[in-house]
Design an enzyme around this catalytic site. Structure first.
Site, short mmCIF file in Angstrom:
data_model
loop_
_atom_site.label_atom_id
_atom_site.label_comp_id
_atom_site.label_asym_id
_atom_site.label_seq_id
_atom_site.Cartn_x
_atom_site.Cartn_y
_atom_site.Cartn_z
N GLY A 215 0.71 -1.25 -0.05
CA GLY A 215 -0.02 0.11 0.16
C GLY A 215 0.65 1.22 0.01
O GLY A 215 0.40 2.23 -0.59
N THR B 46 -7.06 2.45 9.05
CA THR B 46 -6.52 1.12 9.24
C THR B 46 -6.61 1.07 11.05
O THR B 46 -6.39 -0.04 11.47
CB THR B 46 -4.84 1.40 9.40
OG1 THR B 46 -4.48 2.59 9.55
CG2 THR B 46 -4.58 1.10 7.87
N PRO C 129 -4.69 -6.63 -2.37
CA PRO C 129 -5.16 -8.33 -2.46
C PRO C 129 -4.62 -8.77 -0.97
O PRO C 129 -5.31 -9.87 -0.40
CB PRO C 129 -4.40 -8.89 -3.49
CG PRO C 129 -4.40 -7.69 -4.59
CD PRO C 129 -4.08 -6.44 -3.93
N HIS C 130 -3.32 -8.35 -0.60
CA HIS C 130 -2.84 -9.05 0.74
C HIS C 130 -3.52 -8.64 2.04
O HIS C 130 -3.22 -9.05 3.09
CB HIS C 130 -1.41 -8.95 0.79
CG HIS C 130 -0.84 -7.61 0.83
ND1 HIS C 130 0.70 -7.28 0.51
CD2 HIS C 130 -1.19 -6.68 1.36
CE1 HIS C 130 0.72 -5.98 0.82
NE2 HIS C 130 -0.41 -5.72 1.47
N TYR D 25 3.59 6.22 -28.48
CA TYR D 25 2.94 6.34 -29.89
C TYR D 25 1.71 6.33 -30.00
O TYR D 25 1.06 7.05 -30.94
CB TYR D 25 3.97 5.30 -30.75
CG TYR D 25 5.28 5.34 -30.85
CD1 TYR D 25 5.83 6.79 -31.01
CD2 TYR D 25 6.23 4.53 -30.25
CE1 TYR D 25 7.39 6.94 -31.23
CE2 TYR D 25 7.44 4.61 -30.33
CZ TYR D 25 8.00 5.83 -30.67
OH TYR D 25 9.27 6.12 -30.69
#
Lengths: 620, 620
Positions: free
Chosen positions: B160, B301, B392-393, B422
Site C-alpha cells: 500500500g 487502518t 489483495p494481501h 506512440y
C-alpha cells in the site's frame, strides 16, 4: 542457533545439490523437505489450544457447495498448471538458455519461502512477524558485511527500482540537511558559506545530528527536503549514459527532476568514462553548482560491466580537500553478490595477489579464469560508497521479489525515518521494531526474508558458498566468450562468424552474428533481430526450442560513439555507425550454475551451435 | 480457458473449503494439490529436450561435499522450522486471534504461488514472464471491474505504501501537465488563465493529449513535474488527520513536501469531516491556492471507518462548475475488496434496497447484519475517483506481498510512463509488454500475480465469492461488537466493562476495558496497555495464549476532540481528555472467515472472555 554451532561452516559447499536441477535431479529431495516443513506447520496449527473445536466440521465438508468449491479450486489449478507449462521459458536449462537474468533458483530459498508463506508474517513491524523480522535483520547484517560496511545496515525491498529510489531519497535528504541546520540550529554551522553547506559530507551531517536534542532533530528534518523546499537547489545528479531507466523514474518520482541529470559517456569497454566524470565535476564545482550525487554501476544490465568505483572514491577524496563533496551510490543490483568471490572462508577480503591461491584452495574454477585487477579494485571500493543497491533475486539466486539496499552507517536511516529519533542508536543486531518507518515500503512478506535467510545460511557469503557459485557463472561466461570467438557457420555458401564484445567484467556476454563480407550494418542488425525472434519467447514452440537468448540494442543517443571500435572490428566504419546509429547484439546473462564442466559445456555448446545453424539456414 | 467454460460460475462458493483451516482441517487437500503441481513442474523440467544429459550426474550426487551441502540445507530448514514455530503468532485461529490484519489465507493463492515460484518468472516484461504477465493483466482487469472503472487499468505492486506513492505521482503529474501544455503547445490552452490551468481535469488533460503528436507528447512530459520544476506551485494535498503514515512518506519522497499537506479533522465517528473539507477547499479556492488532490479512505487502518466518498464526489462536481478541480484518490488498501459485497452474480452493482434480498439469496449472513446507506454510497462512489489503492494481501486473503493500484482510465498511465507513447492505446485485455515502464517498481515476481489470479478465479469478485467471504468477516465484527457491549467481569470485587466504539463501518472493532467507577483515564489507558501486553507477541508464551489482540492509541494531536463523545460515554470528561490527551484501545481487525456460526462464535467468545478475566485478575 543450530547452524552456527555445526562444523560445516568452513567447508566448501557443493551448490549443485542446492538446485532442483535442469532435469529435476533433486526433485525428490525438494519434495521430501517441503513435505516435512508443511507437515510440521500443519501440526503447529492443529496443536494450538488442542481443546478448541475445529472451525470446519466434517458435516461442513460433506456439503455439496464445499465439494464444488474444492472442485473449482482444482480446475483453476489445472488451468494454472496448463498455462504455466505452455507459457514458460525453460531458463532452468543447464545450457540451452543464454538470455535474461533468469535461471534455476536455490532450493533452500524456495523451500523456506513455501513454508514461511503458510504463516504469512508481515515484516513491516515485529508485532506481525516475530521470527521473520529477526531473520530480515540477520539478512541485513549479511548484506552489510558482504559489502564491507562495518557500521552499516541493510534491508530487503521489492526490487532494484525501489532501492534506487530509496538511494536517491537518502541522497536528497542528506544534501538538504545542512541548509536545514542553518535554519534551525544556525550555531552548529556558524561561519559556513552556502557552498560549504552544499558540500558537507554524510559523516559531518551525522556528527552534527549527534549533538542535537530529539526535538531539534525533528525540527531539522521538518526543514529538510522532506518539506518540499530547496530540492532544485541541491545540485546535479550524475550517472552514466547507459544507466538503467529506473534512475530516470527515481529522479522523476523524487521531485529532483530529470533536468538535474548530468550524463557521463561510457568508454569503448562500456564502463563510465571516469576522466570525463572528473572533468564534469571539476567544471560544476568551478561554477559553484553543487553535486547531489554520483551513481556507479557494478554490473551494467546490458553488458555486465563494472565501473571503476575505486577511481571515483579516490577522486572524491581529492575533491574533498578542495571543499567539494558528493554522495556516492553504487548500483550493484546485479553484481553485488559477486563480492563473495573475494572473501575467504573467514569473510576477509583477500589481497589481489592471494586470489589465485584462494580460488585453487576452494576449487572454484576448472578453466583458466581471469579476474582483472580493475574488477577487484572496484569491488573492494564498494565499501566506501554511502549506499548500495543489491538484489538477492538476481545473483543471490533466490526467487522474486527480493531486492535489497545497504547503507554505510546505520544512523543514516534516521534521516529518512518517520520515527522520533530519540536515540541515534548504536548498531545492534536486532531489527527495528517498526521497519516500515525506515524504508519506502510498508507491508512486506516475512517469507521473503525467510527465503533469503535460508539461502544465506546454507551458502555462506564468501568463497565457500556464493563465491564458488558465482565463480561458476563467471567461468561459464569466459568459456562462452571463448566459444563465440571461434564460432563460425557455413550456410548456403555463406560464412557467418560471431563477434563477442571484449572479455566481460562479469558474467554477461554480448555478441553479434555477421555474414562475412556483409557491408550493411542495417542488414546485420536485422539478422540478429531475426535470430532473437527465433530464439526467444516470440517463437511459438519455445519449449521445444534448442537455443534461447535475449538481445539488446546499443543506440547512438545513449552509447555515443563507444560501440565504434567494436563495429570496426566487424568491418564496419564509423560512417556506418553515423548512418545507422544502432547495433543489435545477442545478449546472455549467464547464470547457469552447471556448466563449469568441460564435457557438459562442450556438449551444450555443440547443441546450441547446431540450433543456431538451423536458424541461420531459415533466416538466410 | 478451462474455468470460464465450466458451470460453477454463478454458484455460491463455500469459502471454508479454501483455507487450510485453523486446525489444518484441509491440510491433506493442500498437500495433495501441492504435490500434484510440483510433480507436474518437475516433469516439465525433465522433458525439455529429453535427450539432453542431466547437469547433475549420479557420480556428483555421491560426492561427500554434495551430501554435506544437502545436510546443511536440512539443518538450516530445521532451524527455520524451529524458529517459525517458536516465533509465530497463531492468527489462523478461528476465534482466539482478534488483532492485526492477519489471518489464514486462501489455499488457491498459496498453492499457485508455491508452484509458480518454481518457474520464477519476472512480470517486469513479457519476455521474462509469458504466462504470468497475462495473469497479471487479467488480475488488473478484475480489480478495475471490481472498483467500477469501465476504462480503467490496474496492476499489482508490493504494498500500500508504494501504491499511495504511485497515486501521488499520478496526481502530481496530472496537475503539472497543463503548465507544460502552455510551454510546449500553447495553442492548445490558448486563453486559459493560470488558475484555469491549475484546475484542469484529468479528462481534459487526456483529451488534449489525444490531439498531440508523439513528439509533442514527449516534449510536454519533459516539461511536466517530471522535470523537477513547478512542483511547489501545484497546490495543497488534502488528507484527514488520521491518515496512514505512508502518506507522509509519499509526500516527502515525491518532492511535493510535507509543507503542502492540509489536514482535515475527523468526526466523532472517525470519518473525515466533509463539512470542514468543503470549507477548506472553498477557502483555498478563494485565495487562488490550487488543490493538488484529496485522499479519501475506505477502511481506516485504526478504526475500519469509511469516508463519505460520495459526498466528496458530489462536492467536486459542484466546484467544477465554479472552475475548481481536484484529483481524488481513494485509499482502499484495506477496504477495497469489500466492494464485491455489493455486486450480484453478474457483477452488477445492485441498488441499496435490493441488498437485503441478494444477501438472503446467497445466504451471506446468519445474523442480523446492517450495512448502512452511508457505507453503500461510499463504495458505490469509488468509481468516480481517479485512482484507488487496493491490497489483495489484505481483504483479498492472499499471502504477501501483493498490493495493487487501479486508475480510472488506462490512458492515464501514459502520463507517468517511460515509453514513447506512440499511441494512446485503446483499452485491451493484454498486459503491456513492458509493465516496468508504467509503474514505480521494476522486477516483480510472476508468482505474485499467479497467486492473486488463482484466488480471483476460484472466488469471484462478487457476492458469490469474495462477497460471501468478506460478509462473513463483517458479520463476525458485528457479532463481536454486540458481544463486547454486554461484556462484564467481576474481578477482585471490581466490575470491569467493555466499551466498544460505535457500530463499525467495516470489520474492525476497537474497545476499551474499564473498571466501573474508575475516574482516571490514565489508569484506564494503563489497564488496556497491560491487557495488550498480556495478549500479544510481548507474551513469551504466545503459542499457549488463549486470547490475542492488538491495540491503538488515539492522540489529541491527530484525533483532535473526536474521541471526546466516546470517552464521555465511559464517564470521563472533556477535561480528562485535555489533561491526558490520549486514549488506548484494544483493536481487532476481524478477518477470521470461520465465525459466522452462532455455536462456534459463542464457544470462542466464551473462551476469550475467560482468558480476559484471568488476565484482569493478573493485572488488577
Amino acid at each position: 542457533m543450530i547452524v552456527e554451532g555445526d562444523n560445516l561452516m568452513s567447508e566448501d559447499m557443493n551448490f549443485k545439490s542446492l538446485f532442483i536441477g535442469d532435469k529435476s535431479e533433486n526433485s525428490s529431495i525438494y519434495g521430501n523437505e517441503l513435505d516435512r516443513l508443511i507437515t510440521n506447520h500443519f501440526g503447529w496449527r492443529k496443536n494450538y489450544i488442542p481443546g478448541d473445536v475445529p472451525a470446519i466440521s466434517d458435516k461442513e465438508k460433506e456439503k455439496e457447495d464445499y465439494q464444488q468449491s474444492l472442485q473449482r479450486q482444482h480446475n483453476v489449478l489445472d488451468e494454472l498448471d496448463h498455462r504455466l507449462r505452455a507459457g514458460s521459458v525453460p531458463w532452468m536449462s543447464a545450457g540451452r538458455y543464454w538470455g535474461q537474468m533468469l535461471s534455476d533458483t536455490l532450493t533452500p530459498a524456495m523451500l523456506a519461502y513455501s513454508d514461511a508463506m503458510l504463516w504469512n508474517a508481515n515484516n513491516v513491524t515485529i508485532e506481525c512477524s516475530m521470527a521473520n523480522s529477526k531473520m530480515e535483520a540477520e539478512v541485513g547484517e549479511d548484506l552489510s558485511q558482504l559489502l564491507g560496511f562495518k557500521d552499516g545496515w541493510a534491508h530487503l525491498t521489492h526490487d532494484g527500482s525501489i532501492e534506487n529510489l530509496e538511494g536517491i531519497w537518502y541522497m536528497r535528504q542528506f544534501k538538504s540537511m545542512p541548509l536545514a541546520f542553518k535554519e534551525v540550529v544556525p550555531d552548529k554551522v556558524k561561519g559556513l558559506s552556502e557552498w560549504e553547506l552544499f558540500n558537507m559530507s554524510v559523516e559531518k551531517v551525522l556528527k552534527i545530528l549527534k549533538t542535537l536534542t530529539p526535538e531539534q532533530i525533528d525540527a531539522v528534518k521538518a526543514h529538510s527536503s522532506r518539506s518540499g523546499k530547496n530540492i532544485q537547489k541541491l545540485g546535479k545528479f550524475i550517472v552514466s549514459y547507459t544507466k538503467h531507466y529506473s534512475w530516470l523514474k527515481a529522479l522523476d518520482i523524487s521531485g529532483i527532476g530529470l533536468d538535474q541529470m548530468v550524463q557521463i559517456p561510457v568508454m569503448s569497454d562500456f564502463r563510465m568514462n571516469i576522466d570525463i566524470l572528473e572533468d564534469t565535476i571539476k567544471k560544476l564545482a568551478a561554477e559553484k553548482t553543487p553535486i547531489l550525487g554520483v551513481v556507479a554501476v557494478v554490473g551494467t544490465t546490458e553488458e555486465g560491466q563494472v565501473d571503476e568505483v575505486d577511481r571515483i572514491v579516490k577522486f572524491r577524496k581529492e575533491m574533498e580537500k578542495q571543499g567539494v563533496y558528493f554522495y556516492l551510490h553504487v548500483d550493484a543490483a546485479y553484481g553485488g553478490y559477486a563480492r563473495a568471490l573475494f572473501k575467504d572462508e573467514n569473510d576477509h577480503f583477500v589481497e589481489y595477489d592471494q586470489l589465485e591461491d584462494m580460488f585453487k584452495k576452494h576449487d572454484v574454477f576448472h578453466y583458466p579464469v581471469r579476474i582483472s585487477k580493475h574488477v577487484y579494485n572496484s569491488y573492494k571500493a564498494i565499501r566506501d560508497a554511502e549506499s548500495v543497491t543489491i538484489d538477492p533475486h538476481k545473483m543471490g539466486y533466490v526467487p522474486y521479489c527480493a531486492g535489497g539496499i545497504a547503507i554505510k552507517y546505520q544512523s543514516m536511516r534516521n534521516v529518512i525515518s518517520y520515527f522520533a529519533p530519540y536515540v541515534f542508536e548504536k548498531k545492534t543486531a536486532t531489527a527495528p521494531d517498526m521497519l516500515g518507518s525506515y524504508i519506502i515500503g510498508g507491508s512486506k512478506g516475512g517469507a521473503t526474508a525467510t527465503g533469503v535467510w535460508a539461502a544465506h545460511r546454507t551458502l555462506p557469503l564468501n568463497i565457500t558458498g556464493y563465491g564458488r557459485l558465482i565463480g561458476s557463472s563467471i567461468e561459464t561466461a569466459q568459456r562462452f566468450h571463448k566459444f563465440l570467438e571461434g564460432l563460425e557457420f557455413n550456410v548456403k555458401g555463406k560464412t557467418i562468424k560471431a563477434y563477442p564484445l571484449d572479455n566481460p567484467d562479469f558474467n554477461m556476454v554480448d555478441w553479434v552474428l555477421k555474414v562475412e563480407g556483409e557491408t550493411s550494418l542495417e542488414k546485420t542488425n536485422a539478422l540478429n533481430e531475426k535470430m532473437f525472434d527465433l530464439s526467444s519467447f516470440y517463437d511459438s514452440h519455445v519449449y521445444a526450442n534448442r537455443f534461447l537468448t535475449s538481445h539488446t540494442i546499443f543506440k547512438k543517443d545513449t552509447y555515443g560513439d563507444s560501440p565504434v571500435p567494436f563495429i570496426e572490428k566487424m568491418g564496419f566504419s564509423k560512417n556506418d555507425w553515423e548512418k545507422v546509429g544502432a547495433v543489435t547484439l545477442l545478449r546472455a546473462a549467464i547464470m547457469t550454475p552447471f556448466l563449469n564442466n568441460t564435457e557438459l559445456f562442450n556438449d551444450y555448446t555443440k547443441g546450441i551451435a547446431k540450433s543456431m545453424k538451423e536458424k541461420l539456414n531459415e533466416i538466410l
